[in-house]
Motif scaffolding. Structure first.
Motif, PDB file in Angstrom:
ATOM      1  N   PRO A  77     -19.726  46.891 -69.192  1.00  0.00           N
ATOM      2  CA  PRO A  77     -19.354  47.874 -70.197  1.00  0.00           C
ATOM      3  C   PRO A  77     -18.822  47.226 -71.465  1.00  0.00           C
ATOM      4  O   PRO A  77     -18.654  46.023 -71.525  1.00  0.00           O
ATOM      5  N   ASP A  78     -18.515  48.028 -72.416  1.00  0.00           N
ATOM      6  CA  ASP A  78     -18.093  47.546 -73.726  1.00  0.00           C
ATOM      7  C   ASP A  78     -16.591  47.371 -73.804  1.00  0.00           C
ATOM      8  O   ASP A  78     -15.874  48.242 -74.286  1.00  0.00           O
ATOM      9  N   VAL A  79     -16.103  46.238 -73.319  1.00  0.00           N
ATOM     10  CA  VAL A  79     -14.670  45.947 -73.356  1.00  0.00           C
ATOM     11  C   VAL A  79     -14.450  44.556 -73.936  1.00  0.00           C
ATOM     12  O   VAL A  79     -15.343  43.715 -73.931  1.00  0.00           O
ATOM     13  N   VAL A  80     -13.250  44.357 -74.442  1.00  0.00           N
ATOM     14  CA  VAL A  80     -12.813  43.045 -74.902  1.00  0.00           C
ATOM     15  C   VAL A  80     -11.631  42.661 -74.024  1.00  0.00           C
ATOM     16  O   VAL A  80     -10.712  43.459 -73.833  1.00  0.00           O
ATOM     17  N   VAL A  81     -11.660  41.451 -73.460  1.00  0.00           N
ATOM     18  CA  VAL A  81     -10.612  41.040 -72.538  1.00  0.00           C
ATOM     19  C   VAL A  81     -10.028  39.690 -72.926  1.00  0.00           C
ATOM     20  O   VAL A  81     -10.664  38.885 -73.609  1.00  0.00           O
ATOM     21  N   GLU A  82      -8.805  39.484 -72.466  1.00  0.00           N
ATOM     22  CA  GLU A  82      -8.171  38.176 -72.552  1.00  0.00           C
ATOM     23  C   GLU A  82      -7.945  37.691 -71.134  1.00  0.00           C
ATOM     24  O   GLU A  82      -7.448  38.429 -70.284  1.00  0.00           O
ATOM     25  N   LEU A  83      -8.319  36.456 -70.877  1.00  0.00           N
ATOM     26  CA  LEU A  83      -8.047  35.807 -69.604  1.00  0.00           C
ATOM     27  C   LEU A  83      -6.793  34.974 -69.780  1.00  0.00           C
ATOM     28  O   LEU A  83      -6.694  34.173 -70.708  1.00  0.00           O
ATOM     29  N   GLU A  84      -5.828  35.179 -68.891  1.00  0.00           N
ATOM     30  CA  GLU A  84      -4.566  34.447 -68.950  1.00  0.00           C
ATOM     31  C   GLU A  84      -4.490  33.471 -67.792  1.00  0.00           C
ATOM     32  O   GLU A  84      -4.524  33.871 -66.637  1.00  0.00           O
ATOM     33  N   GLY A  85      -4.404  32.180 -68.117  1.00  0.00           N
ATOM     34  CA  GLY A  85      -4.271  31.147 -67.100  1.00  0.00           C
ATOM     35  C   GLY A  85      -2.807  30.832 -66.849  1.00  0.00           C
ATOM     36  O   GLY A  85      -2.020  30.723 -67.790  1.00  0.00           O
ATOM     37  N   GLN A  92     -16.012  30.757 -68.911  1.00  0.00           N
ATOM     38  CA  GLN A  92     -17.360  30.189 -68.897  1.00  0.00           C
ATOM     39  C   GLN A  92     -18.184  30.735 -67.744  1.00  0.00           C
ATOM     40  O   GLN A  92     -19.381  30.980 -67.882  1.00  0.00           O
ATOM     41  N   SER A  93     -17.563  30.955 -66.611  1.00  0.00           N
ATOM     42  CA  SER A  93     -18.267  31.539 -65.474  1.00  0.00           C
ATOM     43  C   SER A  93     -18.734  32.955 -65.787  1.00  0.00           C
ATOM     44  O   SER A  93     -19.860  33.337 -65.440  1.00  0.00           O
ATOM     45  N   LEU A  94     -17.902  33.728 -66.435  1.00  0.00           N
ATOM     46  CA  LEU A  94     -18.310  35.093 -66.808  1.00  0.00           C
ATOM     47  C   LEU A  94     -19.494  35.061 -67.772  1.00  0.00           C
ATOM     48  O   LEU A  94     -20.412  35.880 -67.671  1.00  0.00           O
ATOM     49  N   ILE A  95     -19.490  34.108 -68.679  1.00  0.00           N
ATOM     50  CA  ILE A  95     -20.585  33.976 -69.636  1.00  0.00           C
ATOM     51  C   ILE A  95     -21.858  33.501 -68.936  1.00  0.00           C
ATOM     52  O   ILE A  95     -22.931  34.103 -69.093  1.00  0.00           O
ATOM     53  N   ASP A  96     -21.751  32.432 -68.160  1.00  0.00           N
ATOM     54  CA  ASP A  96     -22.928  31.809 -67.546  1.00  0.00           C
ATOM     55  C   ASP A  96     -23.491  32.594 -66.369  1.00  0.00           C
ATOM     56  O   ASP A  96     -24.705  32.727 -66.223  1.00  0.00           O
ATOM     57  N   ASP A  97     -22.619  33.088 -65.517  1.00  0.00           N
ATOM     58  CA  ASP A  97     -23.053  33.689 -64.262  1.00  0.00           C
ATOM     59  C   ASP A  97     -23.218  35.208 -64.322  1.00  0.00           C
ATOM     60  O   ASP A  97     -23.921  35.782 -63.495  1.00  0.00           O
ATOM     61  N   PHE A  98     -22.554  35.840 -65.289  1.00  0.00           N
ATOM     62  CA  PHE A  98     -22.573  37.305 -65.337  1.00  0.00           C
ATOM     63  C   PHE A  98     -23.063  37.847 -66.675  1.00  0.00           C
ATOM     64  O   PHE A  98     -22.993  39.051 -66.920  1.00  0.00           O
ATOM     65  N   ASP A  99     -23.528  36.962 -67.559  1.00  0.00           N
ATOM     66  CA  ASP A  99     -24.096  37.353 -68.857  1.00  0.00           C
ATOM     67  C   ASP A  99     -23.149  38.191 -69.712  1.00  0.00           C
ATOM     68  O   ASP A  99     -23.586  39.066 -70.452  1.00  0.00           O
ATOM     69  N   VAL A 100     -21.861  37.920 -69.611  1.00  0.00           N
ATOM     70  CA  VAL A 100     -20.892  38.590 -70.478  1.00  0.00           C
ATOM     71  C   VAL A 100     -20.903  37.875 -71.821  1.00  0.00           C
ATOM     72  O   VAL A 100     -20.931  36.644 -71.879  1.00  0.00           O
ATOM     73  N   GLN A 101     -20.903  38.638 -72.903  1.00  0.00           N
ATOM     74  CA  GLN A 101     -20.899  38.030 -74.238  1.00  0.00           C
ATOM     75  C   GLN A 101     -19.592  37.281 -74.466  1.00  0.00           C
ATOM     76  O   GLN A 101     -18.499  37.840 -74.289  1.00  0.00           O
ATOM     77  N   GLY A 102     -19.704  36.031 -74.886  1.00  0.00           N
ATOM     78  CA  GLY A 102     -18.521  35.213 -75.120  1.00  0.00           C
ATOM     79  C   GLY A 102     -17.593  35.786 -76.174  1.00  0.00           C
ATOM     80  O   GLY A 102     -16.378  35.584 -76.120  1.00  0.00           O
ATOM     81  N   SER A 103     -18.146  36.536 -77.124  1.00  0.00           N
ATOM     82  CA  SER A 103     -17.318  37.119 -78.182  1.00  0.00           C
ATOM     83  C   SER A 103     -16.389  38.206 -77.651  1.00  0.00           C
ATOM     84  O   SER A 103     -15.465  38.627 -78.345  1.00  0.00           O
ATOM     85  N   ARG A 104     -16.600  38.635 -76.419  1.00  0.00           N
ATOM     86  CA  ARG A 104     -15.767  39.686 -75.835  1.00  0.00           C
ATOM     87  C   ARG A 104     -14.660  39.122 -74.936  1.00  0.00           C
ATOM     88  O   ARG A 104     -13.907  39.877 -74.342  1.00  0.00           O
ATOM     89  N   ILE A 105     -14.566  37.790 -74.842  1.00  0.00           N
ATOM     90  CA  ILE A 105     -13.602  37.173 -73.927  1.00  0.00           C
ATOM     91  C   ILE A 105     -12.825  36.083 -74.646  1.00  0.00           C
ATOM     92  O   ILE A 105     -13.412  35.166 -75.210  1.00  0.00           O
ATOM     93  N   THR A 106     -11.501  36.173 -74.596  1.00  0.00           N
ATOM     94  CA  THR A 106     -10.672  35.064 -75.048  1.00  0.00           C
ATOM     95  C   THR A 106      -9.946  34.497 -73.831  1.00  0.00           C
ATOM     96  O   THR A 106      -9.787  35.177 -72.821  1.00  0.00           O
TER      97      THR A 106
END
Length: 86
Positions: A1-9, A33-47
């Protein structure tokens, strides 16, 4: 879906603050990177941001607590779709 997320390590408190900060950022980046490579999530939607040992969710005095503190969580920043009730 159309969401923007932040991943917190996050890390436990073993090691120095600097070490843990340096560990938490690559931890969040790897999930991104896994979300981008393995699940085709747009990198611009993930920080990805590393917080080191700053935000524990459990005690760092036990192995079980330290394990809980070593994590990556997802925070939804915004949704790009408008909610429409049925």
């Amino acid at each position: 879906p159309d969401v923007v997320v932040e991943l917190e390590g996050h890390t436990d408190s073993m090691g120095t603050n600097e070490y843990n900060q340096d560990l938490s950022q690559p931890r969040a980046n790897a999930v991104r990177q896994s979300l981008i490579d393995d699940f085709d999530v747009q990198g611009s939607r993930i920080t990805a941001t590393g917080y080191g040992e700053e935000q524990p969710v459990a005690t760092n005095d036990t192995a079980a607590g330290r394990q809980e503190n070593r994590r990556v969580i997802t925070v939804i920043i915004k949704t790009l779709q408008r909610y429409r009730p049925r």
